[in-house]
Design a protein around this motif. Structure first.
Motif, PDB file in Angstrom:
ATOM      1  N   LEU A   1      -2.003 -12.900  21.560  1.00 51.00           N
ATOM      2  CA  LEU A   1      -1.481 -11.263  21.607  1.00 51.00           C
ATOM      3  C   LEU A   1      -0.769 -11.413  23.080  1.00 51.00           C
ATOM      4  O   LEU A   1      -1.483 -11.122  23.851  1.00 51.00           O
ATOM      5  N   THR A   2       0.427 -11.066  22.804  1.00 51.66           N
ATOM      6  CA  THR A   2       1.439 -11.137  24.635  1.00 51.66           C
ATOM      7  C   THR A   2       1.411  -9.577  24.660  1.00 51.66           C
ATOM      8  O   THR A   2       2.071  -9.146  25.292  1.00 51.66           O
ATOM      9  N   GLU A   3       0.886  -8.646  23.472  1.00 55.79           N
ATOM     10  CA  GLU A   3       1.856  -7.316  24.418  1.00 55.79           C
ATOM     11  C   GLU A   3       1.228  -6.256  23.851  1.00 55.79           C
ATOM     12  O   GLU A   3       0.417  -5.677  22.248  1.00 55.79           O
ATOM     13  N   THR A   4       0.267  -4.841  23.855  1.00 59.70           N
ATOM     14  CA  THR A   4       0.007  -3.688  23.274  1.00 59.70           C
ATOM     15  C   THR A   4       0.572  -2.565  24.493  1.00 59.70           C
ATOM     16  O   THR A   4       1.049  -2.396  25.046  1.00 59.70           O
ATOM     17  N   GLU A   5       0.787  -1.723  22.929  1.00 58.76           N
ATOM     18  CA  GLU A   5       1.334  -0.540  23.865  1.00 58.76           C
ATOM     19  C   GLU A   5       1.061   0.677  22.975  1.00 58.76           C
ATOM     20  O   GLU A   5       0.148   0.769  21.529  1.00 58.76           O
ATOM     21  N   ASP A   6       0.582   2.031  23.611  1.00 60.24           N
ATOM     22  CA  ASP A   6       0.252   2.981  22.418  1.00 60.24           C
ATOM     23  C   ASP A   6       1.100   3.744  22.205  1.00 60.24           C
ATOM     24  O   ASP A   6       2.121   4.134  22.982  1.00 60.24           O
ATOM     25  N   VAL A   7       1.640   3.400  20.763  1.00 60.46           N
ATOM     26  CA  VAL A   7       3.432   4.370  20.397  1.00 60.46           C
ATOM     27  C   VAL A   7       2.711   5.823  19.488  1.00 60.46           C
ATOM     28  O   VAL A   7       3.768   5.912  19.421  1.00 60.46           O
ATOM     29  N   GLY A   8       1.487   6.320  19.544  1.00 66.53           N
ATOM     30  CA  GLY A   8       1.384   7.159  19.223  1.00 66.53           C
ATOM     31  C   GLY A   8       1.934   8.474  19.873  1.00 66.53           C
ATOM     32  O   GLY A   8       2.330   8.382  21.139  1.00 66.53           O
ATOM     33  N   SER A   9       1.762   9.587  19.111  1.00 71.38           N
ATOM     34  CA  SER A   9       2.456  10.928  19.716  1.00 71.38           C
ATOM     35  C   SER A   9       1.864  11.943  19.761  1.00 71.38           C
ATOM     36  O   SER A   9       1.554  11.949  20.997  1.00 71.38           O
TER      37      SER A   9
ATOM     38  N   PRO B   1      -2.240 -12.005  28.099  1.00 69.09           N
ATOM     39  CA  PRO B   1      -1.852 -12.492  26.466  1.00 69.09           C
ATOM     40  C   PRO B   1      -3.545 -13.449  26.417  1.00 69.09           C
ATOM     41  O   PRO B   1      -4.142 -14.132  27.454  1.00 69.09           O
ATOM     42  N   VAL B   2      -4.088 -13.063  25.201  1.00 68.00           N
ATOM     43  CA  VAL B   2      -5.082 -13.625  24.671  1.00 68.00           C
ATOM     44  C   VAL B   2      -4.872 -14.214  23.588  1.00 68.00           C
ATOM     45  O   VAL B   2      -4.342 -13.484  22.387  1.00 68.00           O
ATOM     46  N   TYR B   3      -5.548 -15.431  22.591  1.00 65.69           N
ATOM     47  CA  TYR B   3      -5.662 -15.762  21.464  1.00 65.69           C
ATOM     48  C   TYR B   3      -6.431 -15.169  20.454  1.00 65.69           C
ATOM     49  O   TYR B   3      -8.127 -14.490  21.395  1.00 65.69           O
TER      50      TYR B   3
ATOM     51  N   VAL C   1      -9.740  -7.585  15.148  1.00 65.50           N
ATOM     52  CA  VAL C   1      -9.324  -8.243  15.733  1.00 65.50           C
ATOM     53  C   VAL C   1     -10.779  -9.204  16.831  1.00 65.50           C
ATOM     54  O   VAL C   1     -11.248  -8.073  17.164  1.00 65.50           O
ATOM     55  N   THR C   2     -10.505 -10.576  17.345  1.00 65.31           N
ATOM     56  CA  THR C   2     -11.681 -10.947  17.746  1.00 65.31           C
ATOM     57  C   THR C   2     -10.579 -11.813  18.878  1.00 65.31           C
ATOM     58  O   THR C   2      -9.980 -12.130  18.533  1.00 65.31           O
ATOM     59  N   ALA C   3     -11.259 -12.201  19.722  1.00 64.55           N
ATOM     60  CA  ALA C   3     -10.705 -12.866  20.640  1.00 64.55           C
ATOM     61  C   ALA C   3     -11.627 -14.470  21.072  1.00 64.55           C
ATOM     62  O   ALA C   3     -12.550 -14.459  20.346  1.00 64.55           O
ATOM     63  N   VAL C   4     -10.933 -14.952  20.688  1.00 61.38           N
ATOM     64  CA  VAL C   4     -10.568 -16.886  20.156  1.00 61.38           C
ATOM     65  C   VAL C   4     -10.421 -17.845  21.052  1.00 61.38           C
ATOM     66  O   VAL C   4      -9.062 -17.022  22.597  1.00 61.38           O
ATOM     67  N   ASP C   5     -10.558 -18.868  21.200  1.00 62.43           N
ATOM     68  CA  ASP C   5     -10.392 -20.131  22.197  1.00 62.43           C
ATOM     69  C   ASP C   5      -9.224 -20.915  20.902  1.00 62.43           C
ATOM     70  O   ASP C   5      -9.189 -20.169  19.983  1.00 62.43           O
ATOM     71  N   ALA C   6      -8.692 -21.781  22.409  1.00 68.86           N
ATOM     72  CA  ALA C   6      -7.630 -22.260  21.259  1.00 68.86           C
ATOM     73  C   ALA C   6      -8.204 -23.468  20.322  1.00 68.86           C
ATOM     74  O   ALA C   6      -6.648 -23.904  19.773  1.00 68.86           O
ATOM     75  N   ASP C   7      -9.045 -23.859  20.414  1.00 68.00           N
ATOM     76  CA  ASP C   7      -9.540 -24.691  19.250  1.00 68.00           C
ATOM     77  C   ASP C   7      -9.355 -24.068  17.471  1.00 68.00           C
ATOM     78  O   ASP C   7      -8.930 -24.341  16.983  1.00 68.00           O
ATOM     79  N   THR C   8      -9.833 -22.679  17.919  1.00 71.68           N
ATOM     80  CA  THR C   8     -10.122 -21.552  16.848  1.00 71.68           C
ATOM     81  C   THR C   8      -8.469 -21.442  16.829  1.00 71.68           C
ATOM     82  O   THR C   8      -8.070 -21.887  14.973  1.00 71.68           O
ATOM     83  N   ARG C   9      -7.007 -21.337  17.332  1.00 72.73           N
ATOM     84  CA  ARG C   9      -6.071 -20.979  17.422  1.00 72.73           C
ATOM     85  C   ARG C   9      -5.528 -22.430  16.817  1.00 72.73           C
ATOM     86  O   ARG C   9      -4.519 -23.091  15.914  1.00 72.73           O
ATOM     87  N   ASP C  10      -5.441 -23.411  16.921  1.00 66.46           N
ATOM     88  CA  ASP C  10      -5.009 -25.021  16.452  1.00 66.46           C
ATOM     89  C   ASP C  10      -5.750 -24.771  15.171  1.00 66.46           C
ATOM     90  O   ASP C  10      -4.693 -25.889  14.168  1.00 66.46           O
TER      91      ASP C  10
END
Length: 207
Positions: A54-62, A99-101, A127-136
């Motif tokens: 997850l590299t970026e988050t943004e509230d795009v709502g009006s 950034p977070v996996y 959506v859940t945060a995970v570690d590098a091993d999970t990504r791999d």
């Protein structure tokens, strides 16, 4: 047998193929029938499971909060959107510190822009945060699944598969050729990148 609906299998797919899955369809006229995205490698996907950074988050709502998240895998970028109907996912994106996996389970959605382009995005169920091993592990499994789908398309049995036939109809070029080389390269490239990361990690002196 129970009459309760069963959850669809969540397909593992890289961003490069997910973003090309611009054709959606239903297999029933029922109002609540599931909507499927047709993957170019000849499989339907009502739900997908992706893991990346997850590299970026943004509230795009009006008028109200509507969060956009960018999730990057070795092949490209997934865009996901969560609002009031996805409160847990929206809360995660609001509080995340990239950034977070992350691991994301959700449904593909398509949107046609004013100039006729079809954008594919992900509506997250979780959506859940995970570690590098999970990504791999996800990269390895997704590469394997992608290569298996490509092999199935290129086999003689593929002519009997209705979703492969649909992929040929909607994604083939003007000459009728369904080109899947880019997805093979993405899968193999992801595995090579993983090998390079592991080699670099092993080369680092231990503390």
């Amino acid at each position: 047998m129970s009459g309760a609906p069963t959850r669809e299998v969540a397909r593992r797919v890289f961003a490069t193929e997910f973003n090309d899955a611009q054709y959606t369809f239903k297999e029933s006229d029922e109002e609540r029938a599931p909507v499927y995205a047709l993957l170019p490698t000849g499989e339907r996907a009502n739900r997908v499971f992706v893991v990346g950074t997850l590299t970026e988050t943004e509230d795009v709502g009006s008028d109200s909060e509507y969060w956009q998240g960018r999730v990057v895998d070795p092949s490209g970028t997934f865009f996901m959107y969560a609002g009031q109907y996805q409160p847990e996912a929206a809360s995660f994106l609001r509080e995340a510190e990239p950034p977070v996996y992350v691991a994301v389970a959700g449904k593909p959605r398509t949107f046609e822009t004013d100039d006729g382009e079809i954008n594919v995005s992900l509506r997250p169920e979780s959506v859940t945060a995970v570690d590098a091993d999970t990504r791999d592990r996800w990269v390895v499994e997704t590469a394997t699944r992608t290569l298996e789908r490509i092999q199935a398309v290129e086999s003689d049995e593929a002519t009997q598969n209705e979703y492969v036939s649909m992929a040929r109809e909607h994604y083939a070029d003007e000459e009728g050729t369904l080109t899947l080389d880019q997805y093979r390269r993405a899968a193999l490239g992801a595995l090579e990148e993983l090998d390079e990361e592991e080699a670099e990690a092993e080369a680092q002196p231990s503390a």
